[in-house]
Write an enzyme that holds these catalytic residues in place. Structure first.
Site, PDB file in Angstrom:
ATOM      1  N   GLU A  69       0.780  -1.255  -0.069  1.00  0.00           N
ATOM      2  CA  GLU A  69       0.093  -0.058   0.039  1.00  0.00           C
ATOM      3  C   GLU A  69       1.439   1.120  -0.204  1.00  0.00           C
ATOM      4  OE1 GLU A  69      -1.925   2.920   0.368  1.00  0.00           O
ATOM      5  OE2 GLU A  69      -3.059   1.245   0.454  1.00  0.00           O
ATOM      6  N   MET A  88     -10.106   4.141  -0.295  1.00  0.00           N
ATOM      7  CA  MET A  88     -11.331   4.262  -0.029  1.00  0.00           C
ATOM      8  C   MET A  88     -12.347   4.318   0.936  1.00  0.00           C
ATOM      9  SD  MET A  88     -11.850   7.795  -1.612  1.00  0.00           S
ATOM     10  CE  MET A  88     -11.405   8.144  -2.612  1.00  0.00           C
ATOM     11  N   THR A  92     -19.297  -0.649  -4.994  1.00  0.00           N
ATOM     12  CA  THR A  92     -18.406  -1.464  -3.903  1.00  0.00           C
ATOM     13  C   THR A  92     -18.638  -2.251  -4.055  1.00  0.00           C
ATOM     14  OG1 THR A  92     -17.473   0.691  -2.820  1.00  0.00           O
ATOM     15  CG2 THR A  92     -17.523  -1.737  -1.914  1.00  0.00           C
ATOM     16  N   ASN A 116     -13.015  -0.814  -9.326  1.00  0.00           N
ATOM     17  CA  ASN A 116     -14.607  -0.225  -9.965  1.00  0.00           C
ATOM     18  C   ASN A 116     -13.734  -0.181 -10.840  1.00  0.00           C
ATOM     19  OD1 ASN A 116     -15.508   0.001  -6.987  1.00  0.00           O
ATOM     20  ND2 ASN A 116     -14.973   1.835  -7.335  1.00  0.00           N
ATOM     21  N   HIS A 158     -16.712   6.676  -8.236  1.00  0.00           N
ATOM     22  CA  HIS A 158     -17.194   6.029  -8.608  1.00  0.00           C
ATOM     23  C   HIS A 158     -16.739   6.083 -10.065  1.00  0.00           C
ATOM     24  CE1 HIS A 158     -20.868   6.151  -5.814  1.00  0.00           C
ATOM     25  NE2 HIS A 158     -20.265   5.673  -5.199  1.00  0.00           N
ATOM     26  N   THR A 168     -19.291   5.949   1.932  1.00  0.00           N
ATOM     27  CA  THR A 168     -20.273   5.694   3.104  1.00  0.00           C
ATOM     28  C   THR A 168     -20.898   4.754   3.318  1.00  0.00           C
ATOM     29  OG1 THR A 168     -21.920   5.821   0.965  1.00  0.00           O
ATOM     30  CG2 THR A 168     -20.822   8.348   1.999  1.00  0.00           C
TER      31      THR A 168
END
Length: 515
Positions: free
Chosen positions: A41, A124, A485, A473, A439, A129
């Site tokens: 990462e 992310m 997702t 994505n 997105h 959300t």
């Protein structure tokens, strides 16, 4: 889980620690015990356990520090979390994200002016959300017969629930009013319903939001063959004999580069940085970076009317949970997806100067499916570099006439929905700057044939480069309006199962040969 001694070789090298990279690690831990897995990462670890959602950090100052640490290389500027500032022409990213410095739009094109990324363990998913709606109608990938079973696995890995907000006293009222305006002629799957969310409620009543920590799960954390290396930049995928053979990783703490051989390589960076790494590695299929798509987003607000009184001890500050989160699914006839949630629970307040009484104002957002075009793309060259020294993403992107028509329909529809549930707040809805949805899809899209219109096959294995898989994505090949997702995690499950099956078969053959 973390360490600074890079392995010389592993069975699987995973670039990226977001939900899809973590899904590969989880499925491999479950299905290929004994396999060695190294995850790299570029960003730091900002939460405990690694990959946890920053909303689970109770101390606001600690949460702000975690968000700032996720905002990539270079200076960390002020964040803009509402379209009121965007109206004034300010390009701003939300907390925990950072924007492209340039190359986000070209003359005569719309571009993606607020295309944003995160650099941290969990990607992310440490900031999202948690919305996990399933695709419907043309959003679905028709050539995957096992899509529903894969989506079930996606729900399992993400910890998706539908009941976290069942106690919200206004939720049923909001859905009842929306249903009266929307449901006629729809099948059950596309009627107004609770939003599936990657969140659960603890016994003490506290909400816990899923990040990559939930996807990794105990199966991965307890796997002695799994290692996570943060602040580690993958600069190249190695290809030897026509097959993926490992990665070159730069330790951002020391600047040293390490060669890590791997039987399989999975690149799960994001829809901009996965094609970036492939391009930098000389892996450049015709469709790489093409069919890039975002979901144009229209927002509005409505003040609920004729509501029952709340209890005297109801909270008046912070995250109130009176309205829950409701979902108006995409259909081909209505090519947008609706997310209706209490405005103070939304990541996008309508305006800073509009006082919000908890529970009384509901935010509405409609996400529009894009008219897919091969010329909508992210490109790279040898001249421009990003803050990490990698080829910088440069975006070519236009809205078609059909896109403009869909956005206008969404603007009309969102007013109708706002009037159905209450009294609209403000004169008209606002269309957010392109890139606001976060997105981004299509840049490493899946396909059924190596015909130049896709980057990978049904298992997410890159055409022409065996043992190299892509995830995220960007793999989604359809025009979606729903949050992507759970779909991208479902596709990662399929790819991980392919790798696990090959590793298991090879071990069986090796064991048989040694007898």
């Amino acid at each position: 889980m973390s360490g600074r001694r890079y392995p010389e070789s592993v069975d699987v090298a995973i670039v990226g620690s977001g939900p899809t990279g973590s899904a590969y690690a989880r499925i491999l831990s479950e299905r290929a015990p004994g396999a060695t897995i190294a995850m790299f990462e570029v960003g730091p670890t900002v939460s405990t356990p690694p990959g946890a959602h920053v909303k689970n950090i109770s101390d606001p100052a600690e949460r702000a520090r975690a968000q700032a640490a996720s905002e990539g290389p270079g200076e960390r500027g002020a964040k803009v979390a509402n379209p009121g500032a965007a109206k004034a022409g300010v390009r701003g990213a939300r907390p925990g994200t950072f924007l492209l410095e340039d190359g986000y739009a070209f003359e005569g094109e719309d571009g993606l002016p607020v295309a944003a990324m995160s650099s941290n363990v969990g990607g992310m998913s440490a900031h999202w959300t948690g919305a996990c709606p399933r695709p419907n109608d043309s959003e679905r990938i028709a050539f995957l017969d096992d899509l529903d079973e894969l989506l079930d696995e996606g729900d399992r890995l993400l910890g998706v629930t539908r009941n976290a907000f069942d106690s919200a006293p206004f939720g049923a009222i909001v859905r009842e009013r929306l249903s009266a305006a929307v449901d006629a002629g729809r099948v059950d799957e596309t009627k107004v319903q609770r939003m599936p969310l990657a969140v659960h409620r603890r016994d003490d009543g506290r909400l816990v939001w899923s990040g990559s920590d939930v996807v990794l799960g105990e199966a991965t954390r307890e796997n002695p063959g799994f290692s996570l290396f943060d602040e580690s930049l993958a600069v190249r995928v190695l290809v030897e004999g026509g097959r993926a053979a490992g990665v070159i990783v730069r330790d951002l703490r020391t600047g040293e580069e390490h060669r890590v051989a791997a039987r399989f390589v999975v690149v799960a960076a994001d829809a901009l940085r996965t094609p970036q790494l492939l391009w930098a590695s000389g892996i450049r299929p015709e469709a790489l970076g093409r069919y890039l798509n975002d979901q144009a987003q229209v927002v509005f607000a409505s003040r609920l009317r004729d509501m029952p009184p709340l209890a005297e001890d109801a909270p008046t500050a912070g995250l109130a949970e009176y309205s829950g989160v409701s979902w108006v699914p995409f259909t081909d006839d209505m090519p947008f997806h609706g997310q209706i949630m209490q405005l103070d629970a939304s990541p996008i307040p309508l305006a800073e100067d509009d006082p919000v009484v908890p529970g009384s104002i509901v935010g509405l957002g409609l996400f529009c499916a894009k008219d897919l075009q091969a010329d909508d793309r992210v490109v790279f060259d040898d001249e421009h570099v990003d803050g990490y020294g990698m080829p910088a993403p440069r975006i070519h992107y236009r809205l078609t006439d059909r896109d403009h028509e869909v956005v206008e329909r969404a603007r009309q529809e969102i007013v109708r929905l706002a009037e159905a549930i209450g009294d609209p707040v403000g004169d008209r809805p606002f269309t957010l700057p392109l890139g606001s949805s976060l997105h981004y899809q299509g840049s490493t899209r899946m396909g059924v044939a190596d015909d130049g219109t896709s980057v990978c096959d049904r298992d997410s294995e890159v055409w022409g480069v065996p043992d190299l898989f892509v995830a995220g994505n960007g793999v989604i090949p359809t025009a979606t309006a729903c949050n992507p997702t759970v779909t991208s995690v479902a596709l990662a499950v399929r790819g991980a199962r392919k790798i696990a099956a090959v590793l298991s078969q090879e071990r069986t053959v090796a064991a048989t040969a040694s007898v």
